[in-house]
Write a protein that holds these residues in place. Structure first.
Motif, short mmCIF file in Angstrom:
data_model
loop_
_atom_site.label_atom_id
_atom_site.label_comp_id
_atom_site.label_asym_id
_atom_site.label_seq_id
_atom_site.Cartn_x
_atom_site.Cartn_y
_atom_site.Cartn_z
N LEU A 539 0.83 -1.21 0.00
CA LEU A 539 0.00 0.00 0.00
C LEU A 539 0.87 1.26 0.00
CD1 LEU A 539 -2.82 -1.02 2.51
CD2 LEU A 539 -3.06 -0.66 0.06
N GLY A 540 1.96 1.22 0.73
CA GLY A 540 2.88 2.35 0.74
C GLY A 540 3.49 2.59 -0.63
N ILE A 541 3.86 1.51 -1.33
CA ILE A 541 4.41 1.63 -2.68
C ILE A 541 3.37 2.23 -3.62
CG2 ILE A 541 5.28 0.34 -4.66
CD1 ILE A 541 6.38 -1.73 -2.65
N GLY A 546 1.14 6.64 -6.95
CA GLY A 546 -0.02 7.46 -7.27
C GLY A 546 0.25 8.94 -7.14
N ARG A 547 1.19 9.32 -6.29
CA ARG A 547 1.52 10.73 -6.09
C ARG A 547 2.76 11.14 -6.87
NH1 ARG A 547 0.35 9.44 0.18
NH2 ARG A 547 -1.92 9.64 0.09
N GLY A 548 3.21 10.25 -7.77
CA GLY A 548 4.34 10.58 -8.62
C GLY A 548 5.67 10.55 -7.90
N LYS A 549 5.73 9.87 -6.76
CA LYS A 549 6.97 9.80 -5.99
C LYS A 549 7.69 8.48 -6.25
CE LYS A 549 5.11 12.52 -2.12
NZ LYS A 549 4.83 12.51 -0.66
N THR A 550 8.98 8.49 -6.04
CA THR A 550 9.75 7.25 -6.10
C THR A 550 9.53 6.47 -4.82
OG1 THR A 550 11.44 8.32 -7.46
CG2 THR A 550 12.05 6.26 -6.34
N PRO A 551 9.06 5.22 -4.92
CA PRO A 551 8.79 4.45 -3.70
C PRO A 551 10.02 4.33 -2.81
CG PRO A 551 7.90 3.35 -5.63
CD PRO A 551 8.75 4.46 -6.14
N VAL A 552 9.80 4.56 -1.53
CA VAL A 552 10.85 4.38 -0.53
C VAL A 552 10.63 3.02 0.12
CG1 VAL A 552 11.88 5.24 1.59
CG2 VAL A 552 11.02 6.85 -0.12
N LEU A 553 11.57 2.10 -0.06
CA LEU A 553 11.34 0.74 0.41
C LEU A 553 12.66 0.10 0.80
CD1 LEU A 553 9.40 -1.76 0.65
CD2 LEU A 553 10.09 -2.32 -1.69
N LYS A 554 12.70 -0.37 2.01
CA LYS A 554 13.80 -1.21 2.44
C LYS A 554 13.46 -2.65 2.07
CE LYS A 554 15.10 1.75 6.32
NZ LYS A 554 15.29 1.82 7.79
N ALA A 555 14.48 -3.45 1.85
CA ALA A 555 14.23 -4.85 1.52
C ALA A 555 13.36 -5.46 2.61
CB ALA A 555 15.54 -5.61 1.41
N ALA A 607 16.44 0.09 -9.61
CA ALA A 607 16.58 1.38 -10.27
C ALA A 607 15.31 1.81 -11.00
CB ALA A 607 17.76 1.34 -11.25
N ASP A 608 14.64 0.88 -11.68
CA ASP A 608 13.50 1.28 -12.51
C ASP A 608 12.16 0.76 -12.00
OD1 ASP A 608 14.26 -1.30 -12.97
OD2 ASP A 608 14.06 -1.22 -15.14
N TRP A 623 9.88 -10.42 -10.73
CA TRP A 623 9.52 -9.43 -11.73
C TRP A 623 9.76 -8.03 -11.18
CZ3 TRP A 623 6.27 -13.50 -10.47
CH2 TRP A 623 6.10 -14.47 -11.48
N ILE A 624 9.99 -7.10 -12.09
CA ILE A 624 10.07 -5.68 -11.74
C ILE A 624 8.75 -5.04 -12.15
CG2 ILE A 624 11.24 -3.49 -12.19
CD1 ILE A 624 13.79 -5.13 -12.74
N VAL A 625 8.05 -4.44 -11.20
CA VAL A 625 6.75 -3.83 -11.48
C VAL A 625 6.89 -2.31 -11.43
CG1 VAL A 625 5.53 -5.82 -10.57
CG2 VAL A 625 5.99 -3.90 -9.07
N LYS A 626 6.09 -1.65 -12.28
CA LYS A 626 6.22 -0.19 -12.43
C LYS A 626 4.89 0.55 -12.37
CE LYS A 626 10.15 -1.03 -15.51
NZ LYS A 626 10.71 -0.84 -16.87
N THR A 627 3.77 -0.16 -12.26
CA THR A 627 2.47 0.50 -12.30
C THR A 627 1.65 0.18 -11.05
OG1 THR A 627 1.27 -1.31 -13.40
CG2 THR A 627 2.46 0.24 -14.81
N ILE A 628 0.72 1.10 -10.74
CA ILE A 628 -0.17 0.91 -9.59
C ILE A 628 -1.03 -0.33 -9.78
CG2 ILE A 628 -2.12 1.90 -8.33
CD1 ILE A 628 -1.01 4.65 -8.93
N ARG A 629 -1.42 -0.58 -11.03
CA ARG A 629 -2.29 -1.73 -11.25
C ARG A 629 -1.58 -3.04 -10.89
NH1 ARG A 629 -4.72 -4.24 -16.83
NH2 ARG A 629 -6.18 -5.64 -15.82
#
Length: 910
Positions: A539-541, A546-555, A607-608, A623-629
């Motif tokens: 949910l944080g990601i 959704g707000r155009g920010k880069t997700p902040v996530l620790k492993a 990175a992406d 997988w590397i995911v990039k969208t809210i969906r």
């Protein structure tokens, strides 16, 4: 007539204002929107099918689907953007069709249809795809009939190629025959099947090794043979034959046309076998695809940009394989290497993969598990997620309820009174999405944009049917917007989900709106806690994206039904990979459902995007995911793993209608109105005398110079925009259905009214004519002056107070005189109306289909003018009341009775 000139003047004024006040980027238009998860209702019904389905893409994202209904009639439906259900239908046969075929000539860009009806073969003309208006398909098609040599022969099947038509017959007294006809002449000649075979499993026209001919699959005794036989050459009357041998018995085959014009053959038994003929001096090839089936009995193949997909139907359901192999290590696709088969749909009886230009992995299936409904399954090109939806047609005799995101979009500007009417808003989406905009259906995608026209009121409602809480974002642009705007459909729900979990002390304590626990009994507390931690991270990601920010996530890592989070090693998982070759969408659609109760989950920032690593047993997927969906899909799957499915989440998070409460409100309004009508009939004479006396006094003493205008009104600035408010899709629910409410209109008002009401209406109109004639041209000239002064107010050249004084001076004296005459006519008509109103307003309207549907949705109440008007009022008022008070307005019987009784004295002058 003065009314026509009046109308013309008004139109001129409006056009003049529109030209000078068209909204633009300089107006700094603000966009407000609000999205809500809620049920929506559409007058649509699902399509029932029985036998063969054929699908062709006639334009970008515009499939044309042929199918046989439950009576074996040949039907077709065409996707149409902006129509009510998104589809229009055609009937292409008068009787039952035994077999039919669709052929697409790639080189010439033409399609052609053949069918077996009334023991004849009917062949249509070839339609040029680029120039044919497929919305008029029934009128565009013409048919030519072909017959067998004798009436004793039964035509069983037809096959169509680019140059020939082929049909097979059977007879009790002779060998089975096939007939071949050139499409230019359509004169069939008969032939016996190879080796005089009488059991023909399948035959198709095609091309192999540059030879046009027929592919046969037939059986003699227990032996089955797959054979290609070319047409005899004109010079030597010789044929070219080729047998295709596999290490098992074959049940069926499919042809896939290659760019060279030759056909690739995919034959199936318990495995899929690929045969490619010799081309460009090279030998033919044979390959067995990975995976084992349970006796495939139907197979289809499709190609997109050189990548092939095979769909196979066996006893378990519909499977899918592709040579678009996803490499887990490089996170890229490799062409030429086949994936293992995936079970995509269970309980399928028939299916069709879409053919045509620009199509990857779209198909339509009839699933007996869901009442033989036609279902669309397609893979999103951006996220690779699979989407499903029932194909429906507009049907006023049926209501379809769907779970959806509803977003109301509203525009505001503070600089001036700007005209939005005629402007267009353009919508697209980060991945494929079907939506309704004010009851019209559209398809959005990253490369598919639709135009939404605006009316006088600059707002519209988007309804997006969903099957999980994740939804793609919508991108909105317009000529009057400085930048593109992003509509995040699911953002509010994600916030609501986090808030409810926090408020209730965790998932274990969460309750649905009916008071029942969200988590079913039997799920272990540690499993719930692990799932909650993972969902919170996701949910944080999603919020950051959704707000155009880069997700902040620790492993972070967690496990559900597996070894536990502490047993997961990020380094060891990241270095492992699966050799199945499946994309993220494949995994979530099929593999997850087989092992969702035991997995280990790792998330880490790259990175992406965000990398999701999942371990199920010894298999590792990442997988590397990039969208809210995509994030929303993972959240849904984690909920699935603790037996909380979308239906449960919907009951937990959505705004839920209470239709019974709406019906109670309607009945209260109806009772109030009937009492008020009875009271008004007795009071109408007193009201008429009072109005006449009052207006006569006012006319006698009126002088515009003596009228004082309130200070607040004098200072009113019409150039200011209306007050900005937060839109609410729940309160706008009825407005989003306005297109359906208008369905069936067309007659003049008098024709639609009951006889008693129309008599009063006619009398009223006859009495109004001389009044308008009496006003003469003088009144019209006065009105033109007032109209021009109002135009000056709009442009800011005249204050509203000054305008009122001029308007009173020019119109008030004449206006009061006309008002007295009008009121006298209206009240006399009202007196006449009262004699019939109580009967006429409650008179049952027997409208075919609609009356029966209305009784169904209104709890058994008959369709009357008063009843339907009260229902239209009850829907928004009940919703608004519930939003504000959390309960319906007439839940208390005492309150309802008091309200109805109030109607008895509502019109008394005292």
């Amino acid at each position: 007539m003065i009314s026509l000139t009046h109308l013309s003047t008004n139109n001129f004024l409006i056009m003049n204002l529109a030209q000078e006040n068209i909204v633009s980027k300089e107006d700094q238009v603000r966009v407000n929107f609000s999205s809500e998860l809620m049920s929506n209702y559409f007058p649509e019904s699902s399509i029932k099918g029985s036998k063969e389905i054929r699908t062709f893409m006639v334009g970008p994202d515009q499939p044309l689907i042929f199918y046989q209904d439950q009576d074996d009639l040949l039907k077709a439906i065409l996707r149409k953007e902006g129509s009510e259900s998104g589809w229009i239908s055609f009937s292409l046969s008068e009787g039952a069709v035994k077999s039919y075929e669709l052929e697409y000539n790639i080189k010439k860009g033409r399609i052609q249809i053949a069918k077996v009806e009334s023991n004849q073969v009917w062949v249509s003309q070839a339609l040029d795809v680029a120039s044919t208006d497929f919305e008029k398909l029934e009128q565009a098609l013409s048919w030519t009939a072909l017959r067998a040599d004798t009436f004793a022969e039964t035509i069983d099947k037809v096959s169509l190629g680019t140059q020939h038509v082929l049909f097979g017959t059977s007879s009790k007294s002779s060998d089975a025959l096939f007939y071949l006809a050139d499409l230019k002449e359509l004169k069939p000649e008969s032939y016996t099947f190879p080796e005089h075979a009488k059991t023909i499993l399948q035959f198709e026209l095609g091309t192999y090794a540059k030879f046009p001919g027929v592919f046969f699959l037939y059986q003699i005794g227990n032996e089955r043979t797959l054979l290609f036989q070319s047409f005899p050459d004109e010079e030597y009357d010789r044929t070219y034959d080729s047998r295709f041998v596999a290490e098992e018995t074959l049940n069926c085959f499919a042809l896939l046309e290659l760019p060279s014009g030759n056909d690739m053959i995919y034959a199936a038994g318990n495995q899929i076998h690929q045969f490619k003929g010799p081309e460009n001096g090279e030998q033919g090839t044979y390959e067995t695809l990975p995976g084992v089936y349970q006796q495939v009995h139907q197979i289809r193949a499709a190609s997109f940009e050189g990548e092939n997909s095979v769909w196979a139907l066996d006893q378990a359901g519909l499977f899918y394989q592709t040579n678009r192999f996803f490499n887990q290590v490089s996170q890229e696709f490799e062409s030429g290497k086949w994936t293992r088969p995936l079970l995509m749909v269970e309980g399928v009886s028939q299916f069709s993969c879409v053919k045509g230009k620009g199509v990857r992995n779209q198909l339509y299936a009839v699933s007996t598990a869901f009442g033989s409904e036609l279902t669309r399954l397609w893979q999103d090109s951006v996220t690779t997620l699979w989407n499903t939806n029932k194909v429906t047609l507009s049907d006023l005799d049926s209501l379809k309820e769907v779970e959806s995101y509803s977003a109301q979009v509203r525009f505001n500007t503070a600089s001036k009174l700007a005209s939005f009417q005629g402007q267009k808003v353009y919508l697209s989406a980060e991945s494929n999405l079907f939506i309704y905009v004010d009851s019209q259906s559209y398809h959005l995608g990253p490369d598919h944009k639709v135009a939404i026209p605006l009316g006088i009121v600059p707002e519209f409602t988007i309804i997006a049917p969903v099957e999980e809480i994740g939804a793609p974002t919508i991108v909105m642009s317009a000529d009057f917007l400085e930048n593109e705007k992003v509509i995040d459909l699911s953002g509010k729900i994600f916030d609501k989900l986090q808030s409810k979990i926090d408020k209730e002390g965790g998932l274990a304590n969460a309750k649905k709106q009916n008071g029942k626990s969200l988590i079913p009994d039997g799920v272990k507390p540690e499993t719930i806690k692990a799932a909650q931690d993972g969902i919170g991270q996701m949910l944080g990601i999603a919020r950051d994206m959704g707000r155009g920010k880069t997700p902040v996530l620790k492993a972070t890592s967690f496990a559900v039904g597996g070894a536990g989070a502490s047993g997961v090693s990020i380094n060891s998982l990241a270095s492992a990979s699966s050799d199945f070759g499946h994309s993220l969408g494949d995994f979530l659609h099929s593999i997850w459902n087989k092992a969702k109760e035991a997995f280990e989950f790792v998330m880490e920032k790259v990175a992406d995007g965000v990398k999701f690593i999942i371990k199920i047993g010894e298999q590792v997927f990442n997988w590397i995911v990039k969208t809210i969906r995509e994030i929303g899909s993972f959240i849904q799957r984690v909920f699935d793993s603790i037996k909380v499915f979308f239906k449960d989440l919907f009951e937990f998070l959505a705004f839920l209608f209470d239709w019974d409460a709406i019906l109670d409100t309607k009945r209260a309004y109806k009772g109030f109105a009937n009492n008020a009508i009875i009271n008004l009939k007795g009071e109408i004479g007193n009201i008429r005398n009072f109005i006449n006396e009052t207006l006569e006094k006012e006319i006698a003493k009126f002088s515009p110079e003596l009228v004082s205008i309130p200070k607040e009104l004098d200072q009113t600035n019409l150039t200011e925009s209306s007050k900005e408010t937060e839109p609410d899709p729940r309160s706008n629910w009825l407005n989003s259905k306005k297109q359906y409410l208008n369905s069936g209109k067309g007659d003049e008002p008098v024709k639609k009214m009951p006889t008693e009401l129309s008599d009063v209406f006619n009398s009223l109109m006859a009495d109004l004519v001389p009044i308008f004639k009496e006003t003469g041209e003088g009144f019209l000239s006065e009105f033109k002056i007032v109209a021009e002064k109002f135009n000056q107010v709009i442009r800011g050249q005249l204050s509203f107070g000054e305008f009122l004084k001029i308007a009173l001076q020019k119109l008030a004296g004449t206006g009061l005189f006309i008002l007295k005459q009008l009121m006298d006519v209206i009240l006399r008509s009202l007196e006449a109306l009262m004699d019939v109103a109580n009967i006429a307003l409650n008179q049952v309207w027997n409208v075919p289909i609609i009356s029966a549907l209305y009784r169904e949705i209104s709890g058994g109440d008959d369709l009357t003018f008063l009843d339907v008007m009260c229902l239209f009022l009850a829907i928004p008022s009940t919703i608004l009341f519930k939003i504000g008070e959390n309960y319906a307005p007439f839940e208390s019987e005492e309150v309802k009775v008091a309200f109805v009784e109030r109607g008895k004295n509502i019109f008394q002058l005292t």
